[in-house]
Every structure is written in structure tokens, then in C-alpha cells.
Design a protein around this motif. Structure first.
Motif, short mmCIF file in Angstrom:
data_model
loop_
_atom_site.label_atom_id
_atom_site.label_comp_id
_atom_site.label_asym_id
_atom_site.label_seq_id
_atom_site.Cartn_x
_atom_site.Cartn_y
_atom_site.Cartn_z
N UNK A 196 0.81 -1.21 0.00
CA UNK A 196 0.00 0.00 0.00
C UNK A 196 0.85 1.26 0.00
N UNK A 197 0.30 2.33 -0.52
CA UNK A 197 1.03 3.59 -0.63
C UNK A 197 1.48 4.11 0.73
N UNK A 198 2.71 4.65 0.74
CA UNK A 198 3.25 5.20 1.96
C UNK A 198 3.94 4.18 2.86
N UNK A 199 3.98 2.92 2.42
CA UNK A 199 4.56 1.86 3.26
C UNK A 199 6.07 1.76 3.07
N UNK A 200 6.73 1.20 4.07
CA UNK A 200 8.14 0.85 4.00
C UNK A 200 8.24 -0.67 3.97
#
Length: 338
Positions: A196-200
Motif C-alpha cells: 500500500x502507498x506510503x509503506x516501507x
């Protein structure tokens, strides 16, 4: 390097002539798509995009198209694939009037972007047309990326997907997925979609989700043998059998990996660096790096004996002396005590 011109293309700094050559087909195709996307709108594609295979079509026909005004819009994009006349090879089918191209290069149509996509390792630098193109065109080499470039590629692809990879995740990604750009891109996109977007994304996620090729599974198997973990090696082997992999093919790849380990060890002993060894062995430097790590666990004599053992196993498989699946199991047990 082909990556250097991508930024210019994305910034709409478009030049009249491009020459992209090299053996990394993924980079060539990406450059092609990038040029199309940044020069033509969707409604212009049917009218102002032409793609020619110069192994089938005469050069003059493509140049006539390049000199034709765009039907709508401001630019016409003409892509010329397989310009074999830029190499020392001869075209098997189409005849080309190269002198007409030399004249065009000196005075290109202001409304046309002419792109040569040459999937060749080398161009013939002695030819006048090659010299003229290199002098007047934007030239980019689509060559195999180095390990630092591959890591940078993964980072940039992750940014495009609004995610971030830890250094450990990037290292493991290369180890598991290999150096094929198409596969790396697919795996990065898949992991980004999962996270998902924004994940590391950390190494444990990479280990859990990245697809392994047969070659990579064999590398892991050999890695288990290197550390004398015969149980883990047998698990990988039996998983491959469940996937209907042919034992003879498995043995061949195991032999290939040990051959690489032996060759890297020998070249290292002679003072060759990883880049030099990769050039001699015609493999990616990253594979040499991994093989060098495995080579530390074996003496040259041990590796020579292992190669002999694998050769005997190959002979037994082909002569039908024992059940193929059993031959590899026996070899793995012997390797565990090598």
C-alpha cells in the motif's frame, strides 16, 4: 547510459534524432514507450506514430514518412527497429539507401522525432552513417545495469509506486529475483500493491512474497549445501519435484552454479576483480559476487571433486542406471560431507 536521457524526455526536452543501442531489451522498450508517451497524445497515435522493422522494410520508405508533415498535432514520431546497417552484419531482406539517411541526419525534419532502436551489443564505428548518427543524434546505450544501478532502479521504481524499500529488502530482492529488469519491475510493483502507498517494505516481506525462478531456487539449494544444511536443501529439492521440474534440468543448473563457484574462485586466486571476472565469464557481476561468497567455503580440490561427482550423476541419469530423483538425493548427501 539510457537512464540518463529519461529525465530529459520526461521534462519534454525532445531532440530530433535518437539512437538507442544495446542488449538490455527492457531498457530499449521502456525508452520507446517513454518517447511515445511524452511526444504524442492518445488521439495522435493513429496518425503520427509509425514503427518500422528495418529487417523487413527499406530505409527510404521510413524516411519518406519522416519527411511527411504530421496530420494533426505538432510532431510525428518515426521509430526504426533493427537498423542492422549500423553493424557489420548485412541485411538479409531489405535493401537500404544509407546515403539518404546521412543527408537526413544533417538536416532532420523539424516536425519529426526519428528514433533508432538497435538491439546490438556493438555498432560498426567504421561506417560513415554510424559516425554521423553518433555526432548528431542523442545516443544512449541500453546495457546491463551494475549492482549499484540495479539498487537505484529498485529505489526509483518504489518511489513511482509511493513506497520505500529498506536496504536489506533491496539486497534480498536482488538475491531472490535476480538481475532481470523485467522481473524486478514486476516484483517491485507487486510488493508495492501488497504493502500500500506510503509503506516501507522490509526484507521479511520480500522473502515472503517475491517469486523465485528455478535458477534462484537452485541457488538457494546450493546455499544450503554450502552451510551443510542438508535437510533444508532436500526440502527445496522436493518442492521443485512437486512443481514437476525435471531432475536432469535441476542437476544441470546445480552443476552450472558449482562451475561458476569454481571459476570465480580460480579467477580470484589469479587476482581478477569481480567486474573483470564477470566480463570473462559473461555473467552479471552480482552473480560473481554471490558465487565468490560461496567459494570461500570450498577448497579448489573440493570443488573439482564436486564437479566430478555431478558429472557422474549426469551420466547415470542419461544411461538409466538409477532412478533420477534418487541420484540427486544421493549427490546432496555426498555434498553435505564434501
Amino acid at each position: 547510459m539510457v537512464l540518463d536521457i529519461w529525465k530529459q524526455i520526461k521534462q519534454k526536452q525532445i531532440q530530433p534524432i535518437y539512437l538507442v543501442y544495446g542488449t538490455e531489451s527492457f531498457l530499449i522498450n521502456e525508452t520507446k514507450q517513454l518517447l511515445i508517451g511524452n511526444i504524442l497524445d492518445d488521439e495522435e497515435l493513429d496518425f503520427n506514430l509509425s514503427v518500422y522493422d528495418l529487417e523487413e522494410t527499406a530505409l527510404e520508405e521510413a524516411l519518406e514518412d519522416a519527411e511527411t508533415l504530421p496530420f494533426i498535432g505538432e510532431k510525428r514520431l518515426v521509430i526504426l527497429q533493427n537498423p542492422v546497417f549500423l553493424t557489420s552484419e548485412k541485411s538479409k531482406k531489405a535493401e537500404h539507401n544509407v546515403s539518404k539517411l546521412e543527408a537526413y541526419i544533417k538536416e532532420p525534419a523539424p516536425y519529426t522525432v526519428l528514433v533508432f532502436l538497435a538491439p546490438y551489443e556493438k555498432l560498426d564505428e567504421r561506417k560513415k552513417v554510424t559516425k554521423e548518427l553518433k555526432r548528431n543524434a542523442v545516443v544512449a546505450e541500453a546495457k546491463r545495469l551494475t549492482e549499484p544501478e540495479l539498487k537505484k532502479w529498485i529505489k526509483e521504481r518504489a518511489v513511482q509506486n509511493s513506497v520505500e524499500f529498506s536496504e536489506g529488502a533491496i539486497e534480498l530482492m536482488l538475491t531472490l529475483a535476480g538481475t532481470n529488469l523485467s522481473m524486478l519491475t514486476s516484483e517491485v510493483d507487486k510488493l508495492a500493491l501488497y504493502a500500500g502507498k506510503g509503506s516501507r517494505i522490509e526484507a521479511d516481506v520480500v522473502d515472503k512474497l517475491v517469486s523465485r525462478s528455478l535458477e534462484q531456487n537452485i541457488f538457494n539449494l546450493v546455499e544450503k549445501v554450502v552451510h551443510r544444511k542438508i535437510g533444508d536443501a532436500l526440502i527445496i529439492y522436493h518442492d521443485l519435484l512437486k512443481q514437476n521440474e525435471e531432475p536432469l534440468k535441476i542437476l544441470s543448473i546445480i552443476a552450472g552454479q558449482f562451475r561458476l563457484i569454481y571459476q570465480v574462485k580460480e579467477l580470484t586466486r589469479k587476482g581478477y576483480g569481480q567486474q573483470q571476472a564477470a566480463g570473462i565469464l559473461k555473467v552479471h557481476p552480482f552473480r560473481v559476487k554471490l558465487a565468490a561468497g560461496q567459494a570461500r567455503y570450498f577448497s579448489e580440490q573440493e570443488l573439482a571433486e564436486i564437479m566430478g561427482m555431478l558429472a557422474d550423476g549426469d551420466y547415470q541419469m542419461k544411461t538409466g542406471g538409477l532412478k533420477k530423483e534418487l541420484i540427486i538425493e544421493m549427490i546432496l548427501f555426498k555434498l553435505n560431507h564434501a
